[in-house]
Design a protein around this motif. Structure first.
Motif, PDB file in Angstrom:
ATOM      1  N   LYS A  37       0.378  -0.781  -0.170  1.00 51.68           N
ATOM      2  CA  LYS A  37      -0.016  -0.200   0.260  1.00 51.68           C
ATOM      3  C   LYS A  37       0.576   1.015   0.215  1.00 51.68           C
ATOM      4  O   LYS A  37       0.678   1.845   0.165  1.00 51.68           O
ATOM      5  N   THR A  38       2.374   0.955   0.970  1.00 52.63           N
ATOM      6  CA  THR A  38       2.509   2.052   0.305  1.00 52.63           C
ATOM      7  C   THR A  38       4.134   2.657  -0.433  1.00 52.63           C
ATOM      8  O   THR A  38       5.126   3.347  -0.520  1.00 52.63           O
ATOM      9  N   ASP A  39       4.309   1.224  -1.175  1.00 53.22           N
ATOM     10  CA  ASP A  39       5.501   1.226  -2.136  1.00 53.22           C
ATOM     11  C   ASP A  39       5.912   2.055  -3.035  1.00 53.22           C
ATOM     12  O   ASP A  39       7.272   2.162  -3.123  1.00 53.22           O
ATOM     13  N   GLU A  40       5.033   2.947  -3.336  1.00 57.02           N
ATOM     14  CA  GLU A  40       5.413   4.332  -4.143  1.00 57.02           C
ATOM     15  C   GLU A  40       6.104   5.782  -2.617  1.00 57.02           C
ATOM     16  O   GLU A  40       6.697   6.292  -3.639  1.00 57.02           O
ATOM     17  N   LEU A  41       5.367   5.237  -1.893  1.00 60.57           N
ATOM     18  CA  LEU A  41       5.791   6.602  -1.537  1.00 60.57           C
ATOM     19  C   LEU A  41       7.307   6.223  -0.609  1.00 60.57           C
ATOM     20  O   LEU A  41       7.741   7.112  -0.033  1.00 60.57           O
ATOM     21  N   SER A  42       7.511   5.518   0.260  1.00 56.57           N
ATOM     22  CA  SER A  42       8.473   4.812   0.805  1.00 56.57           C
ATOM     23  C   SER A  42       8.947   3.854   0.142  1.00 56.57           C
ATOM     24  O   SER A  42      10.342   3.915   0.949  1.00 56.57           O
ATOM     25  N   GLY A  43       9.652   3.338  -0.469  1.00 55.43           N
ATOM     26  CA  GLY A  43      11.094   2.393  -1.669  1.00 55.43           C
ATOM     27  C   GLY A  43      10.277   1.327  -0.970  1.00 55.43           C
ATOM     28  O   GLY A  43       9.762   1.023   0.427  1.00 55.43           O
ATOM     29  N   LEU A  44      11.373   0.971  -1.654  1.00 56.70           N
ATOM     30  CA  LEU A  44      11.146  -1.340  -1.174  1.00 56.70           C
ATOM     31  C   LEU A  44      11.879  -1.587  -0.004  1.00 56.70           C
ATOM     32  O   LEU A  44      12.466  -0.250   0.472  1.00 56.70           O
ATOM     33  N   GLN A  45      11.416  -1.945   0.712  1.00 53.44           N
ATOM     34  CA  GLN A  45      12.291  -2.636   2.186  1.00 53.44           C
ATOM     35  C   GLN A  45      12.574  -4.338   2.697  1.00 53.44           C
ATOM     36  O   GLN A  45      11.611  -4.684   2.124  1.00 53.44           O
ATOM     37  N   GLY A  46      13.004  -4.334   2.949  1.00 49.44           N
ATOM     38  CA  GLY A  46      13.419  -5.897   3.457  1.00 49.44           C
ATOM     39  C   GLY A  46      14.664  -6.290   4.423  1.00 49.44           C
ATOM     40  O   GLY A  46      14.917  -5.385   5.126  1.00 49.44           O
ATOM     41  N   GLU A  47      14.170  -7.822   4.613  1.00 53.08           N
ATOM     42  CA  GLU A  47      15.107  -8.109   5.390  1.00 53.08           C
ATOM     43  C   GLU A  47      16.722  -8.732   5.052  1.00 53.08           C
ATOM     44  O   GLU A  47      15.870  -9.865   4.187  1.00 53.08           O
ATOM     45  N   LEU A  48      17.467  -9.331   4.908  1.00 53.01           N
ATOM     46  CA  LEU A  48      18.433  -9.604   4.695  1.00 53.01           C
ATOM     47  C   LEU A  48      19.406 -10.633   5.554  1.00 53.01           C
ATOM     48  O   LEU A  48      19.551  -9.895   6.321  1.00 53.01           O
ATOM     49  N   THR A  49      19.513 -11.629   5.251  1.00 53.59           N
ATOM     50  CA  THR A  49      20.139 -12.344   5.914  1.00 53.59           C
ATOM     51  C   THR A  49      21.419 -13.057   5.298  1.00 53.59           C
ATOM     52  O   THR A  49      21.617 -13.552   4.454  1.00 53.59           O
ATOM     53  N   VAL A  50      23.163 -12.567   5.905  1.00 49.16           N
ATOM     54  CA  VAL A  50      23.628 -13.476   5.052  1.00 49.16           C
ATOM     55  C   VAL A  50      24.267 -14.654   6.380  1.00 49.16           C
ATOM     56  O   VAL A  50      24.485 -14.648   7.729  1.00 49.16           O
ATOM     57  N   THR A  51      24.483 -15.434   6.053  1.00 49.79           N
ATOM     58  CA  THR A  51      25.447 -16.513   6.394  1.00 49.79           C
ATOM     59  C   THR A  51      26.432 -16.867   6.248  1.00 49.79           C
ATOM     60  O   THR A  51      26.959 -16.885   5.032  1.00 49.79           O
ATOM     61  N   ARG A  52      27.603 -17.105   7.091  1.00 47.31           N
ATOM     62  CA  ARG A  52      28.134 -17.738   6.378  1.00 47.31           C
ATOM     63  C   ARG A  52      28.641 -18.905   7.308  1.00 47.31           C
ATOM     64  O   ARG A  52      28.642 -20.052   8.076  1.00 47.31           O
ATOM     65  N   ARG A  53      28.798 -20.006   5.533  1.00 42.85           N
ATOM     66  CA  ARG A  53      28.699 -21.599   5.916  1.00 42.85           C
ATOM     67  C   ARG A  53      29.524 -22.235   6.842  1.00 42.85           C
ATOM     68  O   ARG A  53      28.739 -23.090   7.523  1.00 42.85           O
ATOM     69  N   SER A  54      30.627 -22.077   7.043  1.00 43.12           N
ATOM     70  CA  SER A  54      31.694 -22.594   7.552  1.00 43.12           C
ATOM     71  C   SER A  54      31.802 -21.923   8.772  1.00 43.12           C
ATOM     72  O   SER A  54      31.763 -23.410   9.787  1.00 43.12           O
ATOM     73  N   THR A  55      30.664 -21.388   9.534  1.00 39.21           N
ATOM     74  CA  THR A  55      31.027 -21.290  11.014  1.00 39.21           C
ATOM     75  C   THR A  55      29.471 -20.758  11.651  1.00 39.21           C
ATOM     76  O   THR A  55      29.210 -21.200  12.394  1.00 39.21           O
TER      77      THR A  55
END
Length: 90
Positions: A37-55
């Motif tokens: 409903k607010t995409d045009e007003l506030s822009g994109l938003q999201g959550e990014l998860t970065v994972t280091r596989r070895s640890t």
């Protein structure tokens, strides 16, 4: 528009290279939390998860037009956040 632009992914990879970390050891997972409903007003938003596989170390970053997840990631790499529990990480 994508949550993670190609230029951001290229910079992410460059950060890893500068710190001699393998790109294949990290994965990115983004979830779009934009309110349609607010995409045009506030822009994109999201959550990014970065994972280091070895640890198994993960870190979440908020994505929006007003934040730079790359700056936060750069700081976390410099602070050795992704080294895992043996180095005090959570």
């Amino acid at each position: 528009m994508q949550l993670i632009e190609p230029g951001e992914k290229a910079e992410f990879d460059a950060i890893l290279r500068r710190h001699h970390l393998a790109q294949s050891d990290f994965s990115l997972s983004a979830i779009d939390t934009t309110d349609p409903k607010t995409d045009e007003l506030s822009g994109l938003q999201g959550e990014l998860t970065v994972t280091r596989r070895s640890t198994g170390q993960t870190k979440q970053y908020f994505i929006s037009d007003s934040t730079s997840w790359l700056d936060l990631f750069r700081h976390d790499i410099a602070d050795r956040v992704f080294l895992g529990r043996q180095n005090g990480g959570t």
